[in-house]
Design an enzyme around this catalytic site. Structure first.
Site, short mmCIF file in Angstrom:
data_model
loop_
_atom_site.label_atom_id
_atom_site.label_comp_id
_atom_site.label_asym_id
_atom_site.label_seq_id
_atom_site.Cartn_x
_atom_site.Cartn_y
_atom_site.Cartn_z
N ASP A 107 0.86 -1.18 0.00
CA ASP A 107 0.00 0.00 0.00
C ASP A 107 0.90 1.23 0.00
OD1 ASP A 107 -2.52 1.46 0.44
OD2 ASP A 107 -3.20 -0.44 1.32
N ASP A 207 -2.96 4.64 -2.46
CA ASP A 207 -4.05 5.11 -1.61
C ASP A 207 -4.50 6.53 -1.98
OD1 ASP A 207 -5.46 4.59 1.04
OD2 ASP A 207 -4.51 6.52 1.46
N GLU A 261 -6.26 3.85 -6.02
CA GLU A 261 -7.57 3.96 -5.36
C GLU A 261 -8.12 5.36 -5.59
OE1 GLU A 261 -9.81 4.06 -1.07
OE2 GLU A 261 -7.98 5.17 -1.48
N HIS A 337 -11.23 -3.31 2.93
CA HIS A 337 -11.18 -2.98 4.36
C HIS A 337 -11.96 -1.71 4.71
CE1 HIS A 337 -8.35 -0.45 2.38
NE2 HIS A 337 -8.22 0.29 3.48
N ASP A 338 -12.48 -1.01 3.71
CA ASP A 338 -13.26 0.21 3.97
C ASP A 338 -14.75 -0.01 3.77
OD1 ASP A 338 -10.95 1.76 4.35
OD2 ASP A 338 -10.79 2.21 2.21
#
Ligand code: GLC
Length: 566
Positions: A107, A207, A261, A337-338
């Site tokens: 990430d 990210d 993302e 994970h969000d």
């Protein structure tokens, strides 16, 4: 023409053929009994991942961090978080993955750092070149410099008593935004990227990458938008130049994959990042298909969420398949994970737990684009039940609830409880359920976040013992995808566009055709599709044993998902 010959004519890449598995390290596997997942814990499970058949692991942040946002607030990009182990542990993990022909992507959180990062510490002291590393603005402590609000609720500005100025943070106040306009910032980031590439990693998930360039002067945003300021910080004026620079100076020299993302990004905007010679991104996580169950003000709308419409979902997915994956490539995902658990959101986690989880798996693994599986989805993990705000760790959920309270939109937590139980990011962060033993086999002590109550029934050990499990279905679908180039490179075309129960599509590569029929409902139905001939169809995989080889002569059972070779 054989598939082999056809493949010589398409742009093949290892990352197009890969199935990615996302790990949230804090919740994956605890090896040292402190209640927190760690890197040696992941290494213990490399054999498990290999058995499942995935090709790439995406590791959420494992860098040194004070954990205001579970590692998305990085204090030191070149060190490992103490709770997760040491750099040597990370190196062992990489070696073990590579030894089994799996790859590792990291990430890359470069829109912001932690407040505790040395750059911010020096910046707040106006120390040399660091003075201008973040967005600082003058002003009195009671009036933020502009009207932007934070994605986690409240103003996007915090007044720093030490420097006596405001600083910008699009996320939590502990995550100050880096000023990409400053070329020294970019140089430091590029050096760090190269440092990781030199360690032998296989790529990055970038990210919040659409937020790195902001409109000069940081003008007020339209106050009527849900995210005030968005038009000035998403896809800002220099975004493509910055990404191109990062690509040219770092990534271009390595055989790696990148996925950016991008929240709040339309399909057309996504395409701009993928065009030939675009911004060095191989694919993008955009969220258009996940808006279908949102209320009018986005994902945290108090009312009006929950109902989703299959026709709308099909239309959006089909645009993504044709305009992104078809033309370039796409990241195929429903959860991370969000987000809430995919089974609770898009399936029926009570009456058709197994069937609908397998349907979703079939969907994810038969589209064009690289599929991403989030940890635990392969065993059908579901949303948890949060009884009070104390049970929530996620700063986004708590921030939004605090904002709703402060704005008088709710009077007590109870009024937001349903929304939180539908939407909270902690649903996907409850510990991985490995077995029916104490603490689901995740840890020997108290887990950092409450386990889902259903861990005694839904866990890896029982899934591995059951030849008909959701896990088994994921594995078989992954194997099928690896065996069938048509599932990777074939064209996609939607059938029965307006059917409200069935999502059916064809994948075609040269003379190979695979038909996927998903009855995305809890009612029986038929597949009435005169335009295609199914009389000599063969079933490749189904979530019901009692399916039949001709879909047109078959009554599809609730959540039936069957894949045919035509
Ligand atoms: C991304 C991450 C999320 C994090 C945020 C800020 O959206 O996926 O978990 O909170 O960025 O870094």
């Amino acid at each position: 023409m054989s598939q082999h010959t056809v493949l010589e004519q398409v742009d093949t890449e290892w990352w197009k053929e890969a199935v990615v598995y996302q790990i949230y390290p804090r919740s994956f596997n605890d090896s040292d009994g402190d209640g927190i997942g760690d890197i040696p814990g992941i290494t213990e499970k490399v054999g498990y991942l290999d058995k499942l058949g995935v090709d790439v692991v995406w590791l959420c942040p494992i860098y040194d961090s004070p954990n205001a946002d579970n590692g998305y607030d990085i204090r030191n990009y070149r060190a490992i978080m103490d709770e997760f182990g040491a750099m040597a542990d990370w190196e062992t993990l990489l070696t073990e993955l590579h030894a089994r022909d799996m790859r590792l992507i990291m990430d890359l959180v470069i829109n912001h750092t932690s407040k505790e990062h040395v750059w911010f510490q020096q910046s707040r002291q106006r120390d040399g070149k660091y003075e201008d590393y973040y967005y600082w603005r003058d002003g009195t402590p009671d009036t933020p410099p502009n009207n932007w609000n934070s994605i986690f609720g409240g103003p996007a500005w915090t007044y720093d008593e030490e420097r006596e100025q405001w600083y910008l943070h699009l996320f939590d106040e502990n995550q100050p935004d880096l000023k990409w306009r400053n070329s020294d910032v970019r140089e430091d980031i590029k050096e760090m990227i190269t440092w990781w590439l030199e360690k032998g990693i296989d790529g990055f998930r970038m990210d919040a990458i659409n937020f790195i360039s902001k409109t000069k002067g940081l003008p007020d945003g339209d106050p009527d938008r849900t995210l005030v300021g968005l038009e000035h910080y998403s896809h800002g004026p220099h975004i493509h130049t910055y990404l191109q620079e990062v690509y040219d100076d770092t990534l271009a020299d390595y055989d790696v994959m990148t996925v950016g993302e991008m929240g709040e990004t339309s399909i057309d905007q996504t395409a701009e990042y993928l065009v030939e010679g675009g911004s060095g991104l191989d694919m993008v996580f955009q969220f258009n298909h996940l808006t279908v169950d949102e209320g009018p003000d986005g994902q945290w709308t108090l009312d009006g969420w929950d109902e989703w419409d299959l026709s709308e979902f099909k239309a959006i997915m089909t645009r993504c398949q044709n305009e992104l994956a078809g033309e370039w490539w796409d990241a195929v995902f429903l959860g991370n994970h969000d987000l809430p658990r995919i089974l609770s959101r898009f399936g029926d986690d009570e009456s058709y737990h197994r069937e609908s989880a397998k349907l979703i798996a079939t969907f994810l693994l038969t589209l064009r684009g690289t599929p991403y599986i989030y940890q635990g989805d392969e065993i059908g993990m579901t949303n948890a039940e949060f009884e009070s705000l104390d049970e929530i760790d996620d700063p986004m959920t708590t921030g939004i609830v605090e904002m709703l309270l402060a704005e008088g939109r709710i009077e007590s937590y109870d009024e937001a409880a349903d929304l939180v139980n539908y939407r909270s990011r902690d649903h996907s962060r409850t510990p991985m359920q490995w077995s029916s033993e104490a603490n689901a086999g995740f840890t020997d002590s108290e887990p950092w976040l409450k386990l889902n109550r259903n861990c005694t029934d839904i866990n890896v050990a029982s899934a591995l013992d059951d030849t008909n499990s959701i896990w088994q279905h994921y594995k078989e679908l992954i194997d099928l995808r690896h065996a069938e180039d048509v599932l990777v490179y074939g064209e996609y075309d939607l059938l029965l566009t307006d059917n409200e129960q069935i999502y059916a599509y064809r994948r075609t590569l040269s003379d190979e055709t695979i038909l996927i029929v998903l009855n995305w409902s809890d009612r029986h139905t038929t597949f009435d599709c005169p335009s295609i001939n199914t009389s000599s169809a063969d079933v490749l995989i189904s979530n019901y044993e009692s399916t039949s080889s001709d879909p047109k002569r078959h009554k599809f059972q609730p959540y039936e998902a069957t894949v045919y070779r035509l």
